[in-house]
Design an enzyme around this catalytic site. Structure first.
Site, short mmCIF file in Angstrom:
data_model
loop_
_atom_site.label_atom_id
_atom_site.label_comp_id
_atom_site.label_asym_id
_atom_site.label_seq_id
_atom_site.Cartn_x
_atom_site.Cartn_y
_atom_site.Cartn_z
N PRO A 1 8.27 11.78 5.24
CA PRO A 1 8.03 12.59 4.16
C PRO A 1 6.68 13.23 4.10
O PRO A 1 5.80 12.39 4.15
CB PRO A 1 8.54 12.07 2.98
CG PRO A 1 9.02 10.69 3.29
CD PRO A 1 8.80 10.47 4.75
N GLY A 2 6.47 14.52 3.63
CA GLY A 2 5.29 14.95 3.43
C GLY A 2 4.38 15.47 4.72
O GLY A 2 3.27 15.48 4.55
N THR B 1 8.76 21.18 6.08
CA THR B 1 9.45 22.12 5.45
C THR B 1 8.29 23.39 5.62
O THR B 1 8.58 24.77 5.74
CB THR B 1 9.47 21.97 4.05
OG1 THR B 1 10.45 20.83 3.72
CG2 THR B 1 10.10 23.07 3.18
N GLU C 1 -4.36 -11.04 -8.71
CA GLU C 1 -5.21 -9.89 -7.90
C GLU C 1 -6.12 -10.71 -7.10
O GLU C 1 -6.71 -10.50 -6.25
CB GLU C 1 -5.74 -8.78 -8.66
CG GLU C 1 -4.32 -7.98 -9.25
CD GLU C 1 -3.49 -7.37 -8.10
OE1 GLU C 1 -3.87 -7.23 -7.17
OE2 GLU C 1 -2.14 -7.30 -8.44
N HIS D 1 -5.35 -12.28 -4.14
CA HIS D 1 -5.05 -11.42 -3.06
C HIS D 1 -6.42 -11.18 -2.52
O HIS D 1 -6.65 -11.38 -1.09
CB HIS D 1 -4.45 -10.13 -3.30
CG HIS D 1 -3.11 -9.84 -3.70
ND1 HIS D 1 -2.22 -10.49 -2.88
CD2 HIS D 1 -2.41 -9.61 -4.65
CE1 HIS D 1 -0.90 -10.29 -3.28
NE2 HIS D 1 -0.88 -9.88 -4.51
N ASP E 1 5.32 -8.26 -2.98
CA ASP E 1 4.68 -8.95 -2.06
C ASP E 1 5.39 -9.82 -1.07
O ASP E 1 5.26 -9.61 -0.02
CB ASP E 1 3.45 -10.10 -2.78
CG ASP E 1 2.53 -9.33 -3.55
OD1 ASP E 1 2.28 -8.25 -3.43
OD2 ASP E 1 2.06 -9.73 -4.58
P1 ADP Z 1 8.09 17.60 4.39
O1 ADP Z 1 8.96 18.71 4.34
O2 ADP Z 1 7.75 17.16 5.70
O3 ADP Z 1 8.42 16.46 3.31
P2 ADP Z 1 6.30 19.67 3.08
O4 ADP Z 1 6.37 20.56 4.10
O5 ADP Z 1 7.08 19.67 1.91
O6 ADP Z 1 6.49 18.01 3.91
O7 ADP Z 1 4.63 19.31 2.96
C1 ADP Z 1 4.08 19.36 1.49
C2 ADP Z 1 2.78 19.91 1.44
O8 ADP Z 1 1.95 19.23 2.05
C3 ADP Z 1 2.80 21.16 2.01
O9 ADP Z 1 3.28 22.21 1.07
C4 ADP Z 1 1.50 21.42 2.27
O10 ADP Z 1 0.75 21.92 1.21
C5 ADP Z 1 1.04 19.94 2.61
N1 ADP Z 1 0.92 19.91 4.11
C6 ADP Z 1 1.64 18.92 4.90
N2 ADP Z 1 1.28 18.96 6.05
C7 ADP Z 1 0.26 19.78 6.26
C8 ADP Z 1 -0.36 20.44 7.34
N3 ADP Z 1 -0.34 20.06 8.55
N4 ADP Z 1 -1.32 21.37 7.28
C9 ADP Z 1 -1.56 21.99 5.87
N5 ADP Z 1 -0.90 21.29 4.78
C10 ADP Z 1 0.08 20.41 5.22
ZN ZN Z 2 0.76 -8.95 -5.54
MG MG Z 3 10.71 18.97 3.25
#
Ligand code: ADP
Ligand code: ZN
Ligand code: MG
Length: 484
Positions: free
Chosen positions: A86-87, A91, A304, A307, A379
């Site tokens: 994710p992220g 998209t 903590e 750890h 943990d």
């Molecule tokens: P995914 O679909 O893989 O979960 P998204 O496409 O929703 O991730 O990414 C979320 C946000 O993260 C994007 O709108 C952008 O702002 C930022 N982001 C992610 N990857 C990049 C990248 N390679 N360059 C610039 N921005 C990015």
């Molecule tokens: Zn802990």
């Molecule tokens: Mg996505």
């Protein structure tokens, strides 16, 4: 870290679950159409991932100038799969392809089909492909394809999602040479996909987007810092170095949070401290006031402190960055570490040390209170997972040798949730359990003796935590060398 009964947490500044996706879920409505006349995103907005860009540039060319390829008898790809946690910008990347090619973008998500009536999903798909063909050249984006394309027989597929998938495949199989519609699908669960969708002529191209390395993070930060006034002291390369494990979305989110913090303060520029605070917020969640008894506070502080202390006395650990007993998100307290490099290979020593560090919270509770709490469940889960991997995947158990136990999908990569198929006997299962337990118990014994040996330091650290709630790296380091 110390979490309540429900464990969300994380261990290092890594492996974070990101906010991803939310930005682009256009509700449960019809496939969202973004017209590409005036592209809102181009490849310039996507930082990092040069190889992926190269490959996607080809897709852009197919969309813009299919004749060039058809004349030479080349087969134009119909589908492409974007794979990554994710992220990582799946998209975002897909939108940029449409923007770059200047074609309409049809956005839908597998999740939208999940609760549909039988027949409704299939007819929606038909409709979507019809629209796209009429608008061709066009791009169809199917987010979270795994929601409709799970391996048959592995989970209970509703007949609706199965029909939906079949319809997608029928549509793709039925593309004509001149249709000029390309389908990009995204998933973070490649391991569960039905192989039928990967067959030639379907999603036969695959691009993997991994979490960005330090260079990548640097570039992504630059893109998102463009419209944000940063104070002179802010060094994005340094920020990149300190955000191991962050996805693109995490980085974007962090800079945005930093801007919000500065704006709330009515300042004109974003300072380093804002980014620091925002990073913590991204990793552990926002600060939360919770009612706590004095006993809770003491328990959390010792947990903590345990750890942090143990991480100092076992080899190859990441330096402590900050220890806190302030509640954030789901956690009641946390010890943050600062990995210094992106890890490619991790030694056995390092994994064992991680296990020990993880178990140290519980061990400190036990040592000081003669009682234990639910706070260590997260943990324990992480430590068990590491120990299990050592035995089953990394060949790190003498007794069980260099054998992989449990078949997992080849598509998975490090850090992924994956489903294992059991390919070993009942007897081996018992041995695995024993070995895992041995790793954990052995580590725990050692952790206990480390804590006993350094009990004074533990007391001191816990006391300061109770008093000040936060101990930063430098103060912690000083405390550790003092009486050595
Ligand atoms: P995914 O679909 O893989 O979960 P998204 O496409 O929703 O991730 O990414 C979320 C946000 O993260 C994007 O709108 C952008 O702002 C930022 N982001 C992610 N990857 C990049 C990248 N390679 N360059 C610039 N921005 C990015
Ligand atoms: Zn802990
Ligand atoms: Mg996505």
């Amino acid at each position: 870290m110390f979490v309540g009964i429900i464990g969300l947490g994380l261990f290092l500044i890594r492996g974070i679950q990101s906010s991803g996706n939310k930005l682009f879920t256009f509700g449960k409505s019809k496939a969202k159409l973004v017209f590409g006349r005036k592209p809102d995103l181009t490849f310039d907005d996507v930082a990092n991932y040069e190889e992926a860009k190269e490959e996607l540039r080809e897709i852009v060319l197919f969309l813009k100038d299919p004749k060039r390829f058809l004349k030479l008898g080349a087969r134009i790809p119909k589908g492409l799969l974007l794979v990554g946690p994710p992220g990582t910008g799946k998209t975002y990347f897909a939108r940029a392809v449409a923007g770059e090619a200047g074609v309409p973008f049809f956005h839908t998500s597998g999740a939208e089909f999940e609760e549909m009536l039988v027949g409704a999903g299939a007819s929606r798909v038909r409709d979507l492909f019809d629209k796209a063909k009429r608008a061709a050249p066009a791009l169809i984006f199917v987010d979270e394809i795994d929601a409709v394309a799970r391996k048959r027989g592995t989970t209970i597929q509703s007949s609706s999602t199965e029909q939906t998938l079949n319809q997608i495949l029928v549509e793709m199989d039925g593309f004509e040479r001149h249709d000029n519609v390309i389908v990009i699908a995204a998933t973070n669960r490649p391991d569960v996909l039905d192989p039928a969708i990967l067959r030639p002529g379907r999603f036969d191209r695959r691009i993997v987007l991994d979490l960005p390395d330090i260079d990548g993070r640097s570039k992504i930060l630059e893109v998102h810092a463009q419209n944000k006034p940063l104070a002179k002291g802010v060094d994005l390369e340094r920020v990149a170095k300190r955000t191991v494990g962050f996805s693109g979305a995490d980085l974007e989110n962090m800079l945005n949070e930093a801007a919000i913090i500065a704006a709330k303060d009515n300042r004109k520029e974003i300072e380093s401290e804002d980014i620091e605070e925002a990073a913590t917020k991204v990793v552990v969640g926002p600060e939360r006031k919770r009612k706590r008894t004095q006993k809770d506070i003491e328990l959390i502080a010792y947990h903590e402190a345990g750890h942090a202390l143990v991480s100092k006395f076992v080899p190859q650990t990441d330096p402590v960055h900050r220890i806190t007993i302030i509640s954030r998100g789901m956690s009641l307290g946390s010890t943050m570490y600062l990995p210094e490099d992106d890890e490619l290979l991790i030694s056995k020593t390092k994994i064992v040390s991680k296990v020990k560090t993880l178990l140290a919270g519980r061990a400190a509770e036990e040592l000081k209170f003669n009682d234990i709490s639910t706070g260590a469940s997260d943990d324990i889960e992480k430590a068990s997972d590491l120990a299990r991997r050592m035995v089953m995947k990394y060949g790190m158990s003498k007794k069980l040798g260099l054998v992989e136990y449990g078949k997992s999908d080849k598509l998975k990569y490090l850090g992924y949730a994956y489903q294992d198929q059991r390919d070993y006997s009942e007897e081996t299962a018992r041995e695995i359990d024993n070995e895992v337990r041995e790793v954990i118990n052995g580590a725990y014994d050692e952790v206990r003796s480390i804590l006993k040996k350094h009990e004074q330091k533990l007391d001191k650290l816990a006391k300061i935590l109770i008093e000040k709630e936060v101990v930063e790296a430098d103060e912690f380091e000083k405390m550790m060398v003092d009486e050595k």
